[in-house]
Enzyme design. Structure first.
Site, PDB file in Angstrom:
ATOM      1  N   LEU A 186     -21.361   2.530  -1.093  1.00  0.00           N
ATOM      2  CA  LEU A 186     -22.357   2.321  -0.044  1.00  0.00           C
ATOM      3  C   LEU A 186     -22.399   3.473   0.970  1.00  0.00           C
ATOM      4  CD1 LEU A 186     -22.018  -1.529   0.386  1.00  0.00           C
ATOM      5  CD2 LEU A 186     -24.088  -0.277  -0.267  1.00  0.00           C
ATOM      6  N   TYR A 200       0.828  -1.213   0.000  1.00  0.00           N
ATOM      7  CA  TYR A 200       0.000   0.000   0.000  1.00  0.00           C
ATOM      8  C   TYR A 200       0.863   1.263   0.000  1.00  0.00           C
ATOM      9  CZ  TYR A 200      -3.992  -2.952   1.467  1.00  0.00           C
ATOM     10  OH  TYR A 200      -4.977  -3.918   1.556  1.00  0.00           O
TER      11      TYR A 200
HETATM   12  P1  NAP Z   1     -13.909   0.843   1.261  1.00  0.00           P
HETATM   13  O1  NAP Z   1     -13.676   0.758   2.719  1.00  0.00           O
HETATM   14  O2  NAP Z   1     -15.017   0.070   0.670  1.00  0.00           O
HETATM   15  O3  NAP Z   1     -14.078   2.357   0.823  1.00  0.00           O
HETATM   16  C1  NAP Z   1     -13.246   3.347   1.336  1.00  0.00           C
HETATM   17  C2  NAP Z   1     -13.518   4.664   0.628  1.00  0.00           C
HETATM   18  O4  NAP Z   1     -14.859   5.049   0.851  1.00  0.00           O
HETATM   19  C3  NAP Z   1     -12.653   5.774   1.189  1.00  0.00           C
HETATM   20  O5  NAP Z   1     -11.420   5.872   0.528  1.00  0.00           O
HETATM   21  C4  NAP Z   1     -13.510   6.999   0.970  1.00  0.00           C
HETATM   22  O6  NAP Z   1     -13.406   7.402  -0.378  1.00  0.00           O
HETATM   23  C5  NAP Z   1     -14.920   6.450   1.097  1.00  0.00           C
HETATM   24  N1  NAP Z   1     -15.460   6.655   2.434  1.00  0.00           N
HETATM   25  C6  NAP Z   1     -15.085   6.033   3.584  1.00  0.00           C
HETATM   26  N2  NAP Z   1     -15.827   6.430   4.621  1.00  0.00           N
HETATM   27  C7  NAP Z   1     -16.699   7.347   4.123  1.00  0.00           C
HETATM   28  C8  NAP Z   1     -17.730   8.117   4.708  1.00  0.00           C
HETATM   29  N3  NAP Z   1     -18.023   8.020   6.022  1.00  0.00           N
HETATM   30  N4  NAP Z   1     -18.434   8.965   3.904  1.00  0.00           N
HETATM   31  C9  NAP Z   1     -18.160   9.065   2.590  1.00  0.00           C
HETATM   32  N5  NAP Z   1     -17.191   8.362   1.971  1.00  0.00           N
HETATM   33  C10 NAP Z   1     -16.472   7.496   2.735  1.00  0.00           C
HETATM   34  O7  NAP Z   1     -12.596   0.422   0.437  1.00  0.00           O
HETATM   35  P2  NAP Z   1     -11.071   0.272   0.818  1.00  0.00           P
HETATM   36  O8  NAP Z   1     -10.571   1.399   1.660  1.00  0.00           O
HETATM   37  O9  NAP Z   1     -10.349   0.016  -0.442  1.00  0.00           O
HETATM   38  O10 NAP Z   1     -11.045  -1.053   1.651  1.00  0.00           O
HETATM   39  C11 NAP Z   1     -10.953  -1.042   3.043  1.00  0.00           C
HETATM   40  C12 NAP Z   1      -9.652  -1.635   3.474  1.00  0.00           C
HETATM   41  O11 NAP Z   1      -9.598  -3.017   3.133  1.00  0.00           O
HETATM   42  C13 NAP Z   1      -8.417  -1.053   2.789  1.00  0.00           C
HETATM   43  O12 NAP Z   1      -8.044   0.188   3.315  1.00  0.00           O
HETATM   44  C14 NAP Z   1      -7.426  -2.149   2.995  1.00  0.00           C
HETATM   45  O13 NAP Z   1      -6.870  -2.033   4.292  1.00  0.00           O
HETATM   46  C15 NAP Z   1      -8.284  -3.391   2.869  1.00  0.00           C
HETATM   47  N6  NAP Z   1      -8.207  -4.050   1.536  1.00  0.00           N
HETATM   48  C16 NAP Z   1      -7.705  -5.306   1.484  1.00  0.00           C
HETATM   49  C17 NAP Z   1      -7.628  -5.963   0.279  1.00  0.00           C
HETATM   50  C18 NAP Z   1      -7.047  -7.355   0.250  1.00  0.00           C
HETATM   51  O14 NAP Z   1      -6.760  -7.875  -0.844  1.00  0.00           O
HETATM   52  N7  NAP Z   1      -6.871  -7.980   1.390  1.00  0.00           N
HETATM   53  C19 NAP Z   1      -8.100  -5.373  -0.896  1.00  0.00           C
HETATM   54  C20 NAP Z   1      -8.630  -4.097  -0.805  1.00  0.00           C
HETATM   55  C21 NAP Z   1      -8.702  -3.451   0.417  1.00  0.00           C
HETATM   56  P3  NAP Z   1     -12.873   8.798  -0.886  1.00  0.00           P
HETATM   57  O15 NAP Z   1     -11.502   8.480  -1.266  1.00  0.00           O
HETATM   58  O16 NAP Z   1     -13.769   9.047  -2.019  1.00  0.00           O
HETATM   59  O17 NAP Z   1     -12.932   9.805   0.207  1.00  0.00           O
END
Ligand code: NAP
Length: 301
Positions: free
Chosen positions: A202, A51
């Site tokens: 979502l 990351y």
């Molecule tokens: P997510 O949690 O589904 O979405 C996060 C995004 O949603 C943020 O960057 C932000 O986007 C928006 N957001 C978050 N809270 C919000 C709120 N209260 N109101 C409005 N918008 C909001 O996706 P993710 O961050 O990619 O996934 C979560 C975590 O899972 C990652 O950080 C990582 O640690 C892990 N991950 C693991 C894998 C794996 O292969 N193991 C793969 C992917 C992710 P904006 O940028 O638009 O502000």
């Protein structure tokens, strides 16, 4: 904030995904998000070696956690492409990757170390066996596997004590409910959903045909292609929103609490780019859906 057991660890029901750090977010912006998370009672920080343009997220966390390392449960991952030609889960590489993470994180132990992706070249048993040796050496406290099938999990669990599974799971992507969550419950392994907000879909901020400037997916069209979510998802999102509002909650609260309330789910690691987001996400975990509400939710998905 409630806490749950994840193997030997005790983690907040809502964690913080750290994949924006060191990439879209610089040190100052990362500091604001991490401090908001800690203030809201979040203790699980989920990062990975890859990351932040390979190492950036771990480096920033290492810097920001100086003097307060013990306040957090630090999870990281290895096995992705780090640009040095080495990749995967070969035992010698596991040790090399973990040592590199420890250096970037400026710590002497990783609380939870995940094998990030299944590796065709190495049996998962060999990979988790190598992580077990790091546990015995005190460098890692608990073992996780990610992006696995139920069979892959069973194979890993036959060799080592697996504390956590991390796979994609959101109210728009519910495949994990079929085999993997039941397997986790049977084996006593905690499930940690990633992409819980479907990258922001979502949260309700993406609307059909409207741009969401400053957000990760920019425009709805871009978002749909990035996440492979067809605009048909909006019909489901609207149904979810109506259900949430009927219970006196927001779509965001449903997206997080609807996962956190599911038996077997240990912690929901939503990513965030702003302190307000992380505060809202942490507060969403206060809602515990009843069995009846979960059954109604099943009928929507
Ligand atoms: P997510 O949690 O589904 O979405 C996060 C995004 O949603 C943020 O960057 C932000 O986007 C928006 N957001 C978050 N809270 C919000 C709120 N209260 N109101 C409005 N918008 C909001 O996706 P993710 O961050 O990619 O996934 C979560 C975590 O899972 C990652 O950080 C990582 O640690 C892990 N991950 C693991 C894998 C794996 O292969 N193991 C793969 C992917 C992710 P904006 O940028 O638009 O502000």
């Amino acid at each position: 904030m409630e806490h749950t057991d994840l193997g030997p660890l005790r983690v907040s029901r809502v964690g913080l995904g750290c994949n924006n750090f060191g990439g879209r977010l610089d040190l100052a912006a990362t500091r604001r998000v991490v401090e908001a998370a800690l203030d809201a009672g979040v203790n699980l920080l989920d990062t990975a070696d890859i990351y932040g343009n390979r190492g950036g997220s771990e480096r920033l966390l290492g810097e920001l956690l100086q003097g307060r390392r013990d306040r957090v449960v630090l999870a990281t991952k290895f096995g992705g492409e780090m640009g040095d030609g080495a990749v995967g889960g070969a035992p010698a590489y596991v040790v090399q990757a973990a040592e590199a993470s420890l250096r970037r994180l400026q710590t002497d132990h990783i609380d939870l170390l995940y094998h990030h992706f299944p590796d065709d070249a190495t049996p998962i048993a060999d990979t988790v066996g190598a992580v077990s040796e790091l546990v015995a050496a005190g460098k890692v406290r608990a073992i996780g596997v990610s992006n696995v099938t139920a069979d892959g999990l069973a194979e890993a669990a036959a060799t080592a004590e697996i504390a956590a599974v991390q796979n994609e799971y959101s109210l728009l992507a519910r495949e994990a409910e079929r085999d993997l969550l039941p397997a986790c419950l049977e084996l006593g392994v905690g499930f940690v959903p990633y992409f819980p907000l479907a990258s922001g879909f979502l949260t309700g901020k993406y609307r059909p045909g409207q741009a969401a400037e400053g957000s990760r997916l920019g425009t709805v069209e871009e978002g749909a292609s990035v996440t492979r979510r067809a605009s048909a998802s909006f019909a489901t999102i609207e149904r979810l929103q109506r259900f949430a509002e009927a219970q006196g909650h927001s779509l965001l609260e449903l997206a997080i609490a609807g996962l956190a309330s599911r038996p077997g789910v240990a912690s929901v690691i939503a990513g965030a780019t702003k302190p307000d987001q992380v505060r809202a996400n942490a507060a969403a975990g206060d809602w515990q859906l009843t069995a009846g509400q979960l059954a109604e939710l099943d009928a929507i998905g």
